[in-house]
Structure formats: C-alpha cells, structure tokens
Scaffold this motif. Structure first.
Motif, short mmCIF file in Angstrom:
data_model
loop_
_atom_site.label_atom_id
_atom_site.label_comp_id
_atom_site.label_asym_id
_atom_site.label_seq_id
_atom_site.Cartn_x
_atom_site.Cartn_y
_atom_site.Cartn_z
N LYS A 13 0.82 -1.21 0.00
CA LYS A 13 0.00 0.00 0.00
C LYS A 13 0.85 1.26 0.00
CE LYS A 13 -3.85 -2.35 2.25
NZ LYS A 13 -4.64 -2.55 3.49
N HIS A 14 2.02 1.20 0.62
CA HIS A 14 2.92 2.36 0.62
C HIS A 14 3.80 2.41 -0.62
CE1 HIS A 14 2.13 4.22 4.52
NE2 HIS A 14 1.98 3.00 5.02
N ALA A 15 3.72 1.39 -1.46
CA ALA A 15 4.58 1.31 -2.64
C ALA A 15 3.89 1.77 -3.91
CB ALA A 15 5.09 -0.12 -2.81
N ILE A 16 2.68 2.30 -3.80
CA ILE A 16 1.95 2.74 -4.99
C ILE A 16 1.74 4.25 -4.94
CG2 ILE A 16 -0.35 2.34 -3.95
CD1 ILE A 16 -1.21 1.31 -6.76
N ASP A 17 1.97 4.88 -6.08
CA ASP A 17 1.80 6.34 -6.19
C ASP A 17 0.39 6.61 -6.69
OD1 ASP A 17 1.83 9.04 -6.83
OD2 ASP A 17 3.92 9.00 -7.49
N ARG A 18 -0.52 6.90 -5.77
CA ARG A 18 -1.92 7.07 -6.11
C ARG A 18 -2.17 8.25 -7.05
NH1 ARG A 18 -1.43 4.40 -1.63
NH2 ARG A 18 -3.08 3.00 -0.89
N GLN A 19 -1.57 9.37 -6.76
CA GLN A 19 -1.82 10.55 -7.59
C GLN A 19 -1.34 10.31 -9.02
OE1 GLN A 19 -3.56 13.38 -6.45
NE2 GLN A 19 -3.66 13.61 -8.68
N GLU A 20 -0.25 9.59 -9.18
CA GLU A 20 0.24 9.29 -10.52
C GLU A 20 -0.80 8.49 -11.30
OE1 GLU A 20 4.35 7.69 -12.54
OE2 GLU A 20 3.54 6.51 -10.87
N LEU A 21 -1.45 7.55 -10.63
CA LEU A 21 -2.47 6.76 -11.32
C LEU A 21 -3.69 7.61 -11.67
CD1 LEU A 21 -0.65 4.40 -10.50
CD2 LEU A 21 -2.72 3.09 -9.99
N VAL A 22 -4.09 8.49 -10.77
CA VAL A 22 -5.22 9.37 -11.08
C VAL A 22 -4.88 10.26 -12.28
CG1 VAL A 22 -6.59 11.33 -10.24
CG2 VAL A 22 -6.18 9.36 -8.76
N ASP A 23 -3.64 10.74 -12.33
CA ASP A 23 -3.22 11.63 -13.41
C ASP A 23 -3.04 10.89 -14.73
OD1 ASP A 23 -3.19 13.69 -11.57
OD2 ASP A 23 -1.02 13.61 -11.24
N LYS A 24 -2.42 9.70 -14.69
CA LYS A 24 -2.01 9.03 -15.92
C LYS A 24 -2.97 7.94 -16.39
CE LYS A 24 2.93 9.90 -15.20
NZ LYS A 24 4.29 9.30 -15.04
N ILE A 25 -3.80 7.44 -15.50
CA ILE A 25 -4.78 6.41 -15.88
C ILE A 25 -6.18 7.02 -15.98
CG2 ILE A 25 -5.83 4.21 -15.26
CD1 ILE A 25 -2.88 4.04 -16.11
N LEU A 26 -6.54 7.86 -15.01
CA LEU A 26 -7.87 8.47 -15.02
C LEU A 26 -7.88 9.83 -15.71
CD1 LEU A 26 -9.16 7.66 -11.41
CD2 LEU A 26 -9.44 6.33 -13.51
N PHE A 27 -6.71 10.41 -15.93
CA PHE A 27 -6.59 11.73 -16.56
C PHE A 27 -7.50 12.74 -15.87
CE2 PHE A 27 -4.85 8.83 -19.56
CZ PHE A 27 -3.79 9.51 -20.14
N GLY A 28 -7.51 12.65 -14.54
CA GLY A 28 -8.27 13.58 -13.74
C GLY A 28 -9.72 13.21 -13.51
N HIS A 29 -10.20 12.14 -14.15
CA HIS A 29 -11.59 11.73 -14.00
C HIS A 29 -11.74 10.83 -12.77
CE1 HIS A 29 -13.11 13.33 -17.84
NE2 HIS A 29 -11.93 12.99 -18.34
N GLY A 30 -11.34 11.34 -11.61
CA GLY A 30 -11.43 10.57 -10.38
C GLY A 30 -10.62 11.21 -9.28
#
Length: 526
Positions: free
Chosen positions: A308-325
C-alpha cells in the motif's frame, strides 16, 4: 469450453429518503446521493432502435441471477427484470415490484406490499410466491449466489393476505429495502422449489428476444409494462465489444449510439466530435488491486502495508484516469457515501515506509506477480506497470502478467493471488462491505477476514442511532485501510459517451451509464 451460443427461444451531496410508512418512525435516516454531471431534460419520444456497445461480457455469461458479474449482465437484468425496489436517478429508493414497504420500530420486521396487476413477459401474473421464491433462491446453505450474504440476515419469509410479503430479520437492518436493488435480486417466475431463470421470462420494461453470451443481447419493449413512463425505445441491441478501439470506432462511425469504458487518454479528443457527448460522473466506482490475504506472503499484514505504501496514487489518477477521479485510501467508502470518514488518514506513497514494513515481515525484498487485463478496468495493464515502477524503489519486484480479456472474471478474478479489479460500488455502506469485505463472502476478492470487522458489520446494520452508526463505519473503514487485502488507489468517475440521437435527462451515478438503467430511461430523437 465455449458457451457462445444463441438462444432464440426468448423468440453530493443531497439525501436519500426511504419510501415507506415507518421510515421516520423507526428513525431511519436517509443516505447520501452521489454527485454527477447533469444533462438538460428533453421530452422523451417513443420508437426506434438503439445499439449500445459495452466493454463487458463473457462467453460464459448466463441468465442465472446468482452468477452475474459484469456491466453487460447488470444492464441486461435491469432492462428485462423487475426488482422489489430500485435506486432512482437522485439516489433515493423507489418502488418497483413492491409499491410500498414499512418496518417495525426496531427494523427487524419489514412488510412489502406487492404491486397488483403485474405480469411477466409470458403473460403469467407476478405473485407473492414468485417474490418469495426469487429471494429464497439466494438463501440457504446450498446457495452459491453472490447475493447470499445480503439476504443472510433474513430468518423467515411469509405471505400476509393477498398482496404482502413479510420479512423477519435476525437483527434490525436500517438499510434493508436497499438490499433488493442489488442486480442479482431479480424477480423471476417460481419453479417448484426454485425459480425459472433459463426462459428469460422477466417482468421488467423489456423482453429478451435473443441472448448470445459474450456477443449480443436483443430486446423488445414490453407493451404491457406496469409503468408506461419508461421504456420509450422499441428495440434494443446491446453488444459486447471488449476491445476499446473497436468500441470507440463503432461510436464514431455511428454504428452504435452509446459506449462505456472510454479511453481516457483520448476522451477529450473524442468529445470534440459534435455528434458525441461525453459524460463524466463521480460516484462509488473504484479501481483496485486485490491481494489474497489467505496466500503467502500476502497473508502477512505487514506485507500488505508495504504494498500500500509502494503505490503512487496521484500518478495513477493523473495518468490512468486523466483527472476523472480522485485518490483512494485502500477502502471503498468514498465521499459519495453517507458515512464516509473524511478524517481517515491517507496512505502516502513512501518507499522507505514500505521497506520498513517488509522488514517487520522479516523480508529484505518482495517478489509478487500481478495479473491484469483491460477487462478489469480501462488502462489496468498500464496501471499495473506504473505500480511496478513505483514499487521498485521500495525493493518490491512486481511481475506484471497480462492476461486475456475474455474469461478474466471467470479465470483470473478470485483465483489469482494478486489482480486488478473494478467495483461499481453499492448504494449503502452495508451492501459494499457485506458483498466484498465480510469474512467468507463469495466476492471477497482479497479473501480477507477480520473478526472485529465482521462484528461491527452486524452491529452497524442493526444500529438506528446515527452517531453510533457513523462511529462503527469509521472504525470499519480504518480496519480495511490498514489491515485489509485491497490496495485501492483511486475512485474512478463513470465516463461514457452517447451519440446525437440519444435523449436523456439527469444521469444517475450509482452505476455506470445512468445507473445501468439506460434501457428504461433513454429515448431517441427523430
């Protein structure tokens, strides 16, 4: 084994409020609705044929309500079947097969008055026996239904008079009427000690006329539907097109009128097409990675904390959701829920802390395999690769295994030790926790079990005091976040597109594509 066959024999925040005479008397507070984009109303017109492409569907899908797992089968059942209750556009509880309900002050006994004059598509009247058989189908020791945990609190079902079904519960349940909105809880004709689901004889707004699993389902409007203010389109063709490019091309070319699960990398470009409308609606949907807490080394809570501490959540929101989440906190109760705890601490991306927890587990490093396919959610494979990259800084090696889309939900999910998952959410905290996090639940995809959590789940269900309930759900969110097997980095908006012919009003946000009730709510322009 292939099941790809045709069967032609079927030829925020506002507030929810219970519809029922004793909701206020029992002290049952309303639940929060879900925020979403809004569309201008237009007067619906009858007629026409709509074609909708879904990024879901498997060749192994059936009409058995105990087994439905994906958005294709959710839209199918909401189109062809009736339910005791349903979730409205604004998140409120609405009548369907049941026209009203009431509870005793302790919420342990509920009486549902069944609508008179309803028929199945075959012409058979909908009876109390059909309602009881449909609920019992998910109950009992021999039931393999995914909805079994939702109806487990029921200890007795009985008929009262000519039009009422009485449910007696083991303990009080403040949210009990919402149980019947679950898409597995279809009302089907009774058949001996079971139900007849094979015929596809429903009592919803649309008749199923063809079902080719993993390919297509075709429907016709049920002219004798009890509610003539829904089901405006004459014919519906729902296609399973899991391939994202093919699905998008079909919309752009006009071959279909709507698609779901868009490519968020190009959604802005798609939206420039004057004939296409993009809908991005915030709700309870989340994308996660389920780590089986019953499988070594994931059965160690410190290993799970390291992941859980090894994942960059904001990076996923930015690069996978492109802000849609928005970023998640490793538990499913997001801001759209009534008892969301805004004070729950965020799990930060911290490679050093991840290393610390690995050492606590007695490990110098970690090697895990993560299975993913875009059938799990759009961009799931890319998300797994990003996770792989961020985890490397913590000494965690993630081997991303790309698996086929077809069969993902039958062959990978609930089987692989670590895999990508999407959840559409549920209308109440009790439903999502009971379905996906209770110890031993069929869809507990992390196989996590925690005695305190299960104890609180039962207590909160029966508690009618608002403040006490809120405190219980806050503790449950904490337990799932810190101890659970779900790595939940992001809540994802429902993002889908409609063509210029589609006419709609406000969009629901409890499920994708207008709550997956687009079949009954949408109409077509001339």
């Amino acid at each position: 084994m292939s099941h790809n066959r045709k069967n032609s024999t079927f030829a925020r925040p506002t507030r929810r409020a219970f519809l029922g005479t004793t909701a206020a008397a029992a002290g049952l507070a309303s639940a929060g609705t879900l925020l979403g984009t809004r569309a201008a109303f237009a007067q619906p017109k009858r007629g026409g044929t709509i074609r909708v492409a879904k990024g879901h569907g498997n060749t192994g899908d059936t009409l058995d309500p105990a087994t439905w797992t994906n958005g294709f089968t959710v839209a199918l059942t909401y189109g062809m079947n009736g339910f005791l209750t349903k979730v409205g556009v604004d998140g409120s509880l609405e009548p369907d097969v049941a026209e009203s309900w009431e509870a005793t002050p302790d919420a342990k006994t509920w009486r549902f008055k069944i609508r008179s004059g309803m028929t199945f598509h075959s012409g058979k009247p909908v009876t109390l026996d059909d309602v009881i058989a449909s609920v019992n189908y998910h109950r009992g020791e021999d039931s393999t239904s995914v909805a079994k945990p939702l109806v487990a609190p029921i200890v007795n079902i009985a008929k009262e008079g000519e039009d009422t079904v009485v449910f007696e519960l083991e303990t009080g349940s403040a949210d009990f009427p919402f149980v019947f909105t679950d898409y597995h809880m279809a009302i089907c004709p009774a058949d001996g000690d079971s139900i007849d689901w094979r015929s596809g004889d429903g009592c919803g707004p649309y008749k199923l006329v063809e079902f080719d699993p993993g390919v297509v389902a075709r429907f016709e409007r049920f002219e004798d539907d009890w509610n003539q203010d829904r089901g405006y389109i004459d014919k519906v063709e729902m296609l399973s097109i899991v391939d994202l490019n093919a699905r998008t091309t079909a919309l752009v070319s006009g071959d279909v009128d709507a698609i779901d699960k868009l490519d968020l990398k190009t959604v802005a470009l798609l939206g420039r097409n004057p004939g296409i409308s993009i809908h991005s609606i915030a709700g309870p949907q989340y994308y996660s990675f389920a780590a089986r807490a019953d499988t070594s080394p994931l059965d160690n809570a410190n290993v799970r904390l390291a992941l859980k501490h090894a994942i960059d959540r904001q990076e996923l929101v930015d690069k996978i959701l492109f802000g849609h989440g928005t970023v998640g906190k490793d538990q499913p109760i997001g801001p759209s829920y009534r008892f969301h705890d805004p004070d729950l601490a965020q799990t930060p991306y911290d490679p050093d802390k991840a290393k610390f927890y690995l050492k606590e587990a007695g490990l110098d490093g970690l090697n895990v395999q993560l299975s993913a396919a875009d059938a799990a959610f759009p961009g799931a494979v890319d998300a797994a690769v990003l996770y792989q990259n961020s985890a490397a800084a913590a000494g965690i090696t993630i081997d991303v295994k790309r698996v086929p889309n077809d069969g993902y939900w039958s062959d990978v999910w609930l089987k692989a030790p670590f895999c990508a998952v999407y959840w559409g959410g549920r209308p109440t905290e009790d439903q999502i926790f009971t379905t996906a996090y209770a110890g031993g639940a069929a869809w507990n995809d992390s196989y996590w079990a925690n005695g305190r959590f299960d104890e609180l789940l039962v207590m909160a269900r029966a508690e009618l005091d608002e403040d006490k309930r809120r405190a219980m759900y806050a503790e449950m969110q904490q337990l799932v976040s810190t101890d659970g097997g779900t790595v939940l980095p992001m809540f994802a908006n429902f993002v889908f597109a409609t063509g210029k012919r589609v006419v709609h009003g406000d969009m629901a946000s409890n499920f994708d594509q207008d709550g997956e009730r687009w079949m009954e709510r949408w109409s077509l322009a001339d």
